[in-house]
Design a protein around this motif. Structure first.
Motif, PDB file in Angstrom:
ATOM      1  N   LEU A  29     118.381 -61.729  65.657  1.00  0.00           N
ATOM      2  CA  LEU A  29     117.345 -62.680  65.274  1.00  0.00           C
ATOM      3  C   LEU A  29     117.085 -62.504  63.785  1.00  0.00           C
ATOM      4  O   LEU A  29     116.676 -61.422  63.350  1.00  0.00           O
ATOM      5  CB  LEU A  29     116.078 -62.422  66.092  1.00  0.00           C
ATOM      6  CG  LEU A  29     115.008 -63.493  66.018  1.00  0.00           C
ATOM      7  CD1 LEU A  29     114.230 -63.518  67.341  1.00  0.00           C
ATOM      8  CD2 LEU A  29     114.051 -63.257  64.882  1.00  0.00           C
ATOM      9  N   THR A  30     117.369 -63.539  63.008  1.00  0.00           N
ATOM     10  CA  THR A  30     117.203 -63.503  61.555  1.00  0.00           C
ATOM     11  C   THR A  30     115.979 -64.327  61.178  1.00  0.00           C
ATOM     12  O   THR A  30     115.937 -65.526  61.441  1.00  0.00           O
ATOM     13  CB  THR A  30     118.441 -64.089  60.847  1.00  0.00           C
ATOM     14  OG1 THR A  30     119.601 -63.404  61.313  1.00  0.00           O
ATOM     15  CG2 THR A  30     118.316 -63.956  59.338  1.00  0.00           C
ATOM     16  N   VAL A  31     114.992 -63.676  60.585  1.00  0.00           N
ATOM     17  CA  VAL A  31     113.771 -64.356  60.149  1.00  0.00           C
ATOM     18  C   VAL A  31     113.963 -64.787  58.705  1.00  0.00           C
ATOM     19  O   VAL A  31     114.384 -64.000  57.858  1.00  0.00           O
ATOM     20  CB  VAL A  31     112.540 -63.431  60.269  1.00  0.00           C
ATOM     21  CG1 VAL A  31     111.270 -64.160  59.848  1.00  0.00           C
ATOM     22  CG2 VAL A  31     112.410 -62.877  61.685  1.00  0.00           C
ATOM     23  N   THR A  32     113.673 -66.069  58.423  1.00  0.00           N
ATOM     24  CA  THR A  32     113.732 -66.584  57.060  1.00  0.00           C
ATOM     25  C   THR A  32     112.400 -67.268  56.750  1.00  0.00           C
ATOM     26  O   THR A  32     111.582 -67.460  57.646  1.00  0.00           O
ATOM     27  CB  THR A  32     114.870 -67.620  56.879  1.00  0.00           C
ATOM     28  OG1 THR A  32     114.498 -68.829  57.536  1.00  0.00           O
ATOM     29  CG2 THR A  32     116.186 -67.108  57.430  1.00  0.00           C
ATOM     30  N   GLY A  40     104.548 -64.547  60.160  1.00  0.00           N
ATOM     31  CA  GLY A  40     104.560 -64.870  58.741  1.00  0.00           C
ATOM     32  C   GLY A  40     105.161 -66.226  58.426  1.00  0.00           C
ATOM     33  O   GLY A  40     104.973 -66.741  57.325  1.00  0.00           O
ATOM     34  N   ILE A  41     105.886 -66.825  59.366  1.00  0.00           N
ATOM     35  CA  ILE A  41     106.494 -68.138  59.104  1.00  0.00           C
ATOM     36  C   ILE A  41     105.824 -69.257  59.889  1.00  0.00           C
ATOM     37  O   ILE A  41     106.247 -70.407  59.805  1.00  0.00           O
ATOM     38  CB  ILE A  41     108.012 -68.130  59.408  1.00  0.00           C
ATOM     39  CG1 ILE A  41     108.289 -67.818  60.881  1.00  0.00           C
ATOM     40  CG2 ILE A  41     108.728 -67.189  58.475  1.00  0.00           C
ATOM     41  CD1 ILE A  41     109.736 -67.977  61.278  1.00  0.00           C
ATOM     42  N   LEU A  42     104.771 -68.937  60.654  1.00  0.00           N
ATOM     43  CA  LEU A  42     104.058 -69.983  61.399  1.00  0.00           C
ATOM     44  C   LEU A  42     103.484 -71.003  60.430  1.00  0.00           C
ATOM     45  O   LEU A  42     102.936 -70.638  59.385  1.00  0.00           O
ATOM     46  CB  LEU A  42     102.915 -69.398  62.225  1.00  0.00           C
ATOM     47  CG  LEU A  42     103.284 -68.773  63.554  1.00  0.00           C
ATOM     48  CD1 LEU A  42     102.057 -68.118  64.184  1.00  0.00           C
ATOM     49  CD2 LEU A  42     103.874 -69.786  64.501  1.00  0.00           C
ATOM     50  N   ALA A  57     117.015 -71.236  52.197  1.00  0.00           N
ATOM     51  CA  ALA A  57     116.090 -70.328  52.894  1.00  0.00           C
ATOM     52  C   ALA A  57     116.344 -68.890  52.459  1.00  0.00           C
ATOM     53  O   ALA A  57     117.477 -68.480  52.211  1.00  0.00           O
ATOM     54  CB  ALA A  57     116.262 -70.459  54.404  1.00  0.00           C
ATOM     55  N   ARG A  58     115.267 -68.124  52.405  1.00  0.00           N
ATOM     56  CA  ARG A  58     115.350 -66.713  52.010  1.00  0.00           C
ATOM     57  C   ARG A  58     115.159 -65.855  53.249  1.00  0.00           C
ATOM     58  O   ARG A  58     114.174 -65.985  53.965  1.00  0.00           O
ATOM     59  CB  ARG A  58     114.262 -66.404  50.977  1.00  0.00           C
ATOM     60  CG  ARG A  58     114.304 -65.003  50.412  1.00  0.00           C
ATOM     61  CD  ARG A  58     113.225 -64.784  49.358  1.00  0.00           C
ATOM     62  NE  ARG A  58     111.900 -65.181  49.787  1.00  0.00           N
ATOM     63  CZ  ARG A  58     111.077 -64.410  50.512  1.00  0.00           C
ATOM     64  NH1 ARG A  58     111.444 -63.218  50.873  1.00  0.00           N
ATOM     65  NH2 ARG A  58     109.875 -64.850  50.853  1.00  0.00           N
TER      66      ARG A  58
END
Length: 168
Positions: free
Chosen positions: A82-85, A158-160, A46-47
Motif C-alpha cells: 500500500l503506497t500512500v501519496t 493525512g490524505i483525507l 503525486a509525491r
C-alpha cells in the motif's frame, strides 16, 4: 447401513455442500458485478509519503463488516503493498493490476477489530471507507505487516479531503 452406503452418503452431502457454496459465490459475484475496483496508476505529479506491507482482508458494505463484496480485483484476501501519496493511495495486490484510490474517493479512515473472518487485537485492522460510485460507500480492511495499524491509519488520514460547505 453398510460402510459403502455410509461413505456414499458422506460423499453426496459433501458434493451438495460444495455445490451450494459455489452457487452462492456465483450469485454474489453477479450481484456485485455492477461495481469495479479503481484500476489505475499513481498520478505522475503525486509525491509518495509512505509505503506499507499489508494483508488486504476484505471489502464489505459500509457499516456491515461481515457482508463481503465480490468486487473484481478486491474479492479475495491477498498480500499487498500500500503506497500512500499526497493524491491518494495505490494498492498492489498479488496477481492483480494496480489499484489507485484517489483522495477524493475517500470518506473515512478508522481502526477496527473485526472484518469477515478476521478477528485481531483491538484496533489491529485499518478500515478505509471509500466511494465505489456516486452514492455507494464501502469499507476495505487492511492488516499492516511491518508497522502498527495506527501508523497506517495516520498516514491515510493525512490524505483525507477536507470537508467544505455542506459537508462540514
Amino acid at each position: 447401513m453398510t460402510r459403502e452406503g455410509a461413505l456414499l452418503v458422506v460423499v453426496a452431502v459433501t458434493v451438495l455442500l460444495l455445490a451450494v457454496l459455489a452457487w452462492a459465490w456465483w450469485r454474489r459475484t453477479r450481484r456485485d458485478a455492477v461495481w469495479s475496483a479503481p484500476v489505475g496508476e499513481i498520478p505522475a505529479d503525486a509525491r509518495e509519503t509512505a509505503l506499507f506491507e499489508t494483508l488486504y482482508v476484505a471489502t464489505t458494505r459500509h457499516g456491515e463488516p461481515l457482508e463481503r463484496l465480490a468486487i473484481g480485483g478486491l474479492a479475495f484476501r491477498s498480500r499487498a503493498a500500500l503506497t500512500v501519496t499526497d493524491a491518494g493511495f495505490a494498492l498492489d495486490l498479488t496477481g492483480e493490476p494496480r489499484l489507485f484510490f484517489a483522495a477524493a474517493r475517500l470518506d473515512d479512515i478508522a481502526q477496527a477489530t473485526v472484518a469477515i473472518d478476521r478477528v485481531v487485537e483491538r484496533d489491529g485492522l485499518v478500515r478505509v471507507t471509500w466511494r465505489i460510485d456516486d452514492e455507494t460507500l464501502v469499507d476495505s480492511y487492511f492488516r499492516p505487516q511491518d508497522a502498527s495499524a495506527r501508523a497506517l491509519a495516520d498516514a491515510l488520514r493525512g490524505i483525507l479531503p477536507i470537508p467544505t460547505g455542506s459537508d462540514a
